[in-house]
Design a protein around this motif. Structure first.
Motif, PDB file in Angstrom:
ATOM      1  N   ILE A 122      -2.989  -2.915 -14.242  1.00 25.96           N
ATOM      2  CA  ILE A 122      -3.028  -3.739 -13.192  1.00 25.96           C
ATOM      3  C   ILE A 122      -2.532  -3.750 -11.763  1.00 25.96           C
ATOM      4  CG2 ILE A 122      -2.519  -5.930 -15.013  1.00 25.96           C
ATOM      5  CD1 ILE A 122      -0.961  -6.417 -13.696  1.00 25.96           C
ATOM      6  N   GLU A 123      -3.303  -4.093 -10.725  1.00 29.57           N
ATOM      7  CA  GLU A 123      -3.287  -4.205  -9.679  1.00 29.57           C
ATOM      8  C   GLU A 123      -2.338  -5.732  -9.167  1.00 29.57           C
ATOM      9  OE1 GLU A 123      -5.236  -3.420  -5.041  1.00 29.57           O
ATOM     10  OE2 GLU A 123      -6.294  -3.148  -6.236  1.00 29.57           O
ATOM     11  N   VAL A 124      -1.048  -4.843  -8.373  1.00 28.31           N
ATOM     12  CA  VAL A 124      -0.446  -6.909  -7.895  1.00 28.31           C
ATOM     13  C   VAL A 124      -0.534  -6.653  -6.524  1.00 28.31           C
ATOM     14  CG1 VAL A 124       1.449  -7.973  -8.392  1.00 28.31           C
ATOM     15  CG2 VAL A 124       0.923  -6.559 -10.169  1.00 28.31           C
ATOM     16  N   LYS A 125      -1.244  -7.239  -6.067  1.00 30.05           N
ATOM     17  CA  LYS A 125      -1.402  -7.753  -4.619  1.00 30.05           C
ATOM     18  C   LYS A 125      -0.752  -9.385  -3.583  1.00 30.05           C
ATOM     19  CE  LYS A 125      -6.800  -6.760  -4.876  1.00 30.05           C
ATOM     20  NZ  LYS A 125      -8.089  -6.565  -4.186  1.00 30.05           N
ATOM     21  N   GLY A 126       0.018  -8.571  -2.717  1.00 27.08           N
ATOM     22  CA  GLY A 126       1.101  -9.130  -1.561  1.00 27.08           C
ATOM     23  C   GLY A 126       1.979  -8.681  -1.021  1.00 27.08           C
ATOM     24  N   HIS A 127       2.665  -9.010  -0.253  1.00 24.92           N
ATOM     25  CA  HIS A 127       3.595  -8.675   0.791  1.00 24.92           C
ATOM     26  C   HIS A 127       4.835  -7.952  -0.297  1.00 24.92           C
ATOM     27  CE1 HIS A 127       5.420  -7.836   4.101  1.00 24.92           C
ATOM     28  NE2 HIS A 127       6.373  -8.415   3.823  1.00 24.92           N
ATOM     29  N   ASN A 128       5.110  -6.893  -0.116  1.00 25.29           N
ATOM     30  CA  ASN A 128       6.217  -6.933  -0.966  1.00 25.29           C
ATOM     31  C   ASN A 128       6.599  -6.371  -2.447  1.00 25.29           C
ATOM     32  OD1 ASN A 128       8.058  -6.354   1.127  1.00 25.29           O
ATOM     33  ND2 ASN A 128       9.022  -8.065   1.270  1.00 25.29           N
ATOM     34  N   ALA A 129       5.518  -6.132  -3.033  1.00 25.84           N
ATOM     35  CA  ALA A 129       4.909  -6.162  -4.780  1.00 25.84           C
ATOM     36  C   ALA A 129       5.630  -5.243  -4.857  1.00 25.84           C
ATOM     37  CB  ALA A 129       3.593  -5.940  -4.712  1.00 25.84           C
ATOM     38  N   TYR A 130       5.110  -4.035  -4.638  1.00 25.28           N
ATOM     39  CA  TYR A 130       5.937  -2.630  -4.447  1.00 25.28           C
ATOM     40  C   TYR A 130       6.903  -2.567  -4.551  1.00 25.28           C
ATOM     41  CZ  TYR A 130       7.169   2.060  -5.175  1.00 25.28           C
ATOM     42  OH  TYR A 130       7.511   3.226  -5.136  1.00 25.28           O
ATOM     43  N   GLY A 131       7.781  -3.350  -3.217  1.00 23.19           N
ATOM     44  CA  GLY A 131       9.450  -3.161  -3.625  1.00 23.19           C
ATOM     45  C   GLY A 131      10.020  -3.048  -4.777  1.00 23.19           C
ATOM     46  N   TRP A 132       9.949  -4.768  -4.888  1.00 20.07           N
ATOM     47  CA  TRP A 132       9.727  -5.956  -6.261  1.00 20.07           C
ATOM     48  C   TRP A 132       9.820  -5.374  -7.757  1.00 20.07           C
ATOM     49  CZ3 TRP A 132      14.189  -8.548  -5.449  1.00 20.07           C
ATOM     50  CH2 TRP A 132      13.758  -9.515  -3.988  1.00 20.07           C
ATOM     51  N   LEU A 133       8.207  -4.487  -7.883  1.00 24.90           N
ATOM     52  CA  LEU A 133       8.035  -4.291  -8.751  1.00 24.90           C
ATOM     53  C   LEU A 133       8.783  -2.914  -9.325  1.00 24.90           C
ATOM     54  CD1 LEU A 133       4.716  -5.797  -9.633  1.00 24.90           C
ATOM     55  CD2 LEU A 133       6.625  -6.173 -10.617  1.00 24.90           C
ATOM     56  N   LYS A 134       9.474  -2.262  -8.270  1.00 25.89           N
ATOM     57  CA  LYS A 134       9.348  -0.707  -8.973  1.00 25.89           C
ATOM     58  C   LYS A 134      10.667  -0.673  -9.406  1.00 25.89           C
ATOM     59  CE  LYS A 134      12.316  -0.222  -4.293  1.00 25.89           C
ATOM     60  NZ  LYS A 134      12.218   0.813  -2.710  1.00 25.89           N
ATOM     61  N   SER A 135      11.847  -1.393  -9.875  1.00 21.64           N
ATOM     62  CA  SER A 135      13.027  -1.065 -10.081  1.00 21.64           C
ATOM     63  C   SER A 135      12.721  -1.512 -11.179  1.00 21.64           C
ATOM     64  CB  SER A 135      13.633  -2.082 -10.102  1.00 21.64           C
ATOM     65  OG  SER A 135      13.169  -3.842  -9.908  1.00 21.64           O
TER      66      SER A 135
END
Length: 347
Positions: A150-163
């Protein structure tokens, strides 16, 4: 002030000639406005609740004091989360994110678990106002999925999900076992940022093998008859991406190339980081000894993160997307440079 700079940029007609740049500017402006508004609201609520406590103490109203203390605890939790969010200053933390789930060995059991994980992340994204686009899904043989992206679109999406990178373990009474025995299943999660024109990743076309395939899953006659799905293999790294989201082979090819650039960029980010080797080692085998989190549904209810020690008995809430305590603890651990704690796994 950065917000003033962004407001000035938004008023420039030339900005709107570059839609990607305009979108980034507006996302950053919205995020900053939200932070400033939240700080003002938190300050007002803090003053209000401290006043309520003083009045409650003067009048001997224990209920008013207890209610105000509950609000203060919620404010403290919100401040902690916003403090962490302010630390998401990595090169790609503010970007959208791809998230892949792959079932481990174990057939239907693991494939059903992979499906549960993907639903969990989709629910988390929706609860935080992110948009979710489904890029690829390969159905399981009996139930669930073998893999999905899936592609999660929104501000800081990668920052939160990377963990969430790593192997996730499930223990439960199998709904597919007629003898109602307890089973352990594994699935891996891979998170990497969507890259934009600020980040350049050069790939030699001669290093990439392209395969055209028939799309799998629902979709009617078009899916069965047209080879619109695209699989790209980057030969030097053996990274493989697959896209079947569109009926057009051309658009699937463009999306696949974007995903491949993102995967290679994420690989470079990890190479730079001190913890990269450990994170990658977690995903070398989707099985025992490599999990970052265990989800136990039988004989008791417990979800436990094996890096931070955070745990909860609210398994239903977690599987319905309540992941913030785990993400916040993992991000804090990394942001403040603390070592992973020695956590015993749950049985």
């Amino acid at each position: 002030m950065r917000l003033a700079e962004l407001n000035k940029l938004a008023e420039d007609p030339e900005l709107w000639g570059d839609q990607q740049r305009a979108q980034r500017v507006m996302q950053e402006r919205t995020a900053l406005e939200d932070q400033i508004t939240a700080i003002g609201r938190i300050e007002r609520e803090l003053d209000d609740q401290l006043t309520m406590i003083e009045l409650g103490e003067a009048e001997g109203d224990q209920k008013a004091i207890a209610d105000a203390e509950d609000v203060l605890r919620r404010l403290k939790a919100e401040v902690g989360r916003r403090e962490l969010e302010a630390l998401l200053s990595g090169e790609a933390d503010s970007n959208d994110s791809y998230l892949e789930v792959h079932a481990g060995a174990g057939g239907t059991e693991s494939q059903d678990w992979a499906n549960m994980l993907m639903r969990m992340y989709a629910r988390w994204a929706e609860q935080h106002g992110y948009k979710v686009d489904w890029i690829e899904e390969t159905a399981g043989e009996g139930a669930g999925i073998k893999s999905a992206t899936i592609e999660v679109k929104g501000h800081n999406a990668y920052g939160w999900l990377k963990s969430e990178n790593g192997v996730h373990r499930l223990v439960r009474i199998s709904p597919f076992d007629s003898n109602a025995r307890r089973h352990t299943s594994f699935a891996s999660v891979n998170v990497y940022p969507v890259i934009d024109d600020r980040i350049v990743v050069d790939i030699k076309e001669s290093d990439v093998r392209t395969d055209t395939l028939r799309s799998s899953g629902a979709g009617g006659q078009h899916v069965n008859k047209t080879e619109s799905a695209i699989r790209l293999t980057h030969i030097p790294t053996n990274i493989v991406v697959y896209c079947q989201t569109d009926r057009s082979q051309h658009r699937n090819r463009a999306q696949a190339w974007q995903m491949l650039r993102a995967r290679l960029y994420e690989r470079e980010l990890k190479r730079r980081e001190v913890q990269a080797a450990a994170e990658q080692a977690l995903k070398t085998d989707i099985g025992w000894g490599h999990q970052i989190r265990s989800y136990v549904l039988q004989p008791y209810q417990m979800v436990k993160d094996l890096r931070t020690g955070v745990q909860t008995s609210d398994t239903g809430g977690v599987l319905d997307g309540d992941l913030d305590p785990f993400m916040e603890a993992a991000l804090a651990q990394k942001a403040f440079g603390t070592e992973p704690v020695d956590v015993e796994d749950v049985e």
